[in-house]
Design a protein around this motif. Structure first.
Motif, PDB file in Angstrom:
ATOM      1  N   THR A  21       0.827  -1.210   0.000  1.00 12.78           N
ATOM      2  CA  THR A  21       0.000   0.000   0.000  1.00 12.78           C
ATOM      3  C   THR A  21       0.864   1.263   0.000  1.00 12.78           C
ATOM      4  OG1 THR A  21      -0.279  -0.052   2.403  1.00 12.78           O
ATOM      5  CG2 THR A  21      -2.003  -1.085   1.091  1.00 12.78           C
ATOM      6  N   CYS A  22       1.989   1.221   0.688  1.00  7.45           N
ATOM      7  CA  CYS A  22       2.887   2.381   0.684  1.00  7.45           C
ATOM      8  C   CYS A  22       3.470   2.621  -0.702  1.00  7.45           C
ATOM      9  CB  CYS A  22       3.999   2.203   1.715  1.00  7.45           C
ATOM     10  SG  CYS A  22       3.440   2.493   3.400  1.00  7.45           S
ATOM     11  N   ARG A  23       3.875   1.549  -1.383  1.00  7.36           N
ATOM     12  CA  ARG A  23       4.411   1.707  -2.746  1.00  7.36           C
ATOM     13  C   ARG A  23       3.373   2.323  -3.676  1.00  7.36           C
ATOM     14  NH1 ARG A  23       6.687  -3.150  -1.286  1.00  7.36           N
ATOM     15  NH2 ARG A  23       5.116  -4.369  -2.390  1.00  7.36           N
ATOM     16  N   VAL A  28       8.428   4.681  -0.454  1.00  3.54           N
ATOM     17  CA  VAL A  28       9.298   3.527  -0.633  1.00  3.54           C
ATOM     18  C   VAL A  28      10.497   3.639   0.306  1.00  3.54           C
ATOM     19  CG1 VAL A  28      10.731   2.264  -2.284  1.00  3.54           C
ATOM     20  CG2 VAL A  28       8.611   3.342  -3.053  1.00  3.54           C
ATOM     21  N   ALA A  29      10.808   2.536   0.970  1.00  2.40           N
ATOM     22  CA  ALA A  29      11.981   2.496   1.847  1.00  2.40           C
ATOM     23  C   ALA A  29      13.185   2.093   1.004  1.00  2.40           C
ATOM     24  CB  ALA A  29      11.769   1.507   2.989  1.00  2.40           C
ATOM     25  N   GLY A  30      14.078   3.004   0.785  1.00  3.36           N
ATOM     26  CA  GLY A  30      15.274   2.721   0.003  1.00  3.36           C
ATOM     27  C   GLY A  30      16.302   1.930   0.802  1.00  3.36           C
ATOM     28  N   LEU A  35      10.046   0.607   6.534  1.00  5.30           N
ATOM     29  CA  LEU A  35       8.735   1.211   6.749  1.00  5.30           C
ATOM     30  C   LEU A  35       8.389   1.030   8.217  1.00  5.30           C
ATOM     31  CD1 LEU A  35       6.891  -0.043   3.557  1.00  5.30           C
ATOM     32  CD2 LEU A  35       7.772   2.255   4.007  1.00  5.30           C
ATOM     33  N   CYS A  36       8.118   2.108   8.906  1.00  3.95           N
ATOM     34  CA  CYS A  36       7.865   2.100  10.345  1.00  3.95           C
ATOM     35  C   CYS A  36       6.428   2.531  10.624  1.00  3.95           C
ATOM     36  CB  CYS A  36       8.813   3.073  11.043  1.00  3.95           C
ATOM     37  SG  CYS A  36      10.557   2.852  10.653  1.00  3.95           S
ATOM     38  N   HIS A  37       5.756   1.809  11.513  1.00  4.54           N
ATOM     39  CA  HIS A  37       4.377   2.141  11.891  1.00  4.54           C
ATOM     40  C   HIS A  37       4.354   3.238  12.962  1.00  4.54           C
ATOM     41  CE1 HIS A  37       3.595  -1.831  10.090  1.00  4.54           C
ATOM     42  NE2 HIS A  37       2.376  -1.371   9.890  1.00  4.54           N
ATOM     43  N   VAL A  52       8.948   6.286   6.477  1.00  5.74           N
ATOM     44  CA  VAL A  52      10.237   5.688   6.146  1.00  5.74           C
ATOM     45  C   VAL A  52      11.235   6.134   7.204  1.00  5.74           C
ATOM     46  CG1 VAL A  52      12.094   5.588   4.452  1.00  5.74           C
ATOM     47  CG2 VAL A  52       9.719   5.653   3.675  1.00  5.74           C
ATOM     48  N   GLY A  53      11.879   5.166   7.841  1.00  2.00           N
ATOM     49  CA  GLY A  53      12.842   5.474   8.891  1.00  2.00           C
ATOM     50  C   GLY A  53      13.962   4.462   8.935  1.00  2.00           C
ATOM     51  N   THR A  54      14.823   4.617   9.900  1.00  2.00           N
ATOM     52  CA  THR A  54      15.945   3.703  10.071  1.00  2.00           C
ATOM     53  C   THR A  54      15.513   2.481  10.892  1.00  2.00           C
ATOM     54  OG1 THR A  54      16.665   4.701  12.141  1.00  2.00           O
ATOM     55  CG2 THR A  54      17.565   5.652  10.088  1.00  2.00           C
ATOM     56  N   HIS A  55      16.349   1.470  10.907  1.00  2.00           N
ATOM     57  CA  HIS A  55      16.080   0.287  11.720  1.00  2.00           C
ATOM     58  C   HIS A  55      15.997   0.673  13.199  1.00  2.00           C
ATOM     59  CE1 HIS A  55      15.900  -3.884  12.847  1.00  2.00           C
ATOM     60  NE2 HIS A  55      16.928  -3.710  13.647  1.00  2.00           N
TER      61      HIS A  55
END
Length: 70
Positions: A21-23, A28-30, A35-37, A52-55
């Motif tokens: 759904t995000c795409r 998009v998470a490069g 992808l973070c909730h 979109v965030g870091t781990h």
């Protein structure tokens, strides 16, 4: 939405539905990102509740939401 996997995420076959759904809306998470909730519901597929965030951010969000390891 599809079935929920053992980690609580919505799936349609091998596809994580929140990623799909995000795409569809251009989110998009490069490389090196995830992808973070923003909400505590792992099966949420609303792209407005995902960023979109870091781990590290993803882990911190899961700990704060109480969903880490669930």
């Amino acid at each position: 939405v599809g079935a929920t996997d053992k980690h609580g995420y919505a799936r349609n076959g091998n596809t994580l539905v929140h990623g799909y759904t995000c795409r569809q809306v251009g989110k998009v998470a490069g490389e090196g990102f995830e992808l973070c909730h923003t909400c505590p519901h792992k099966n949420c597929v609303n792209p407005d509740h995902i960023y979109v965030g870091t781990h590290l951010q993803n882990i911190q969000d899961a700990v704060a939401a109480g969903t880490m390891g669930q």
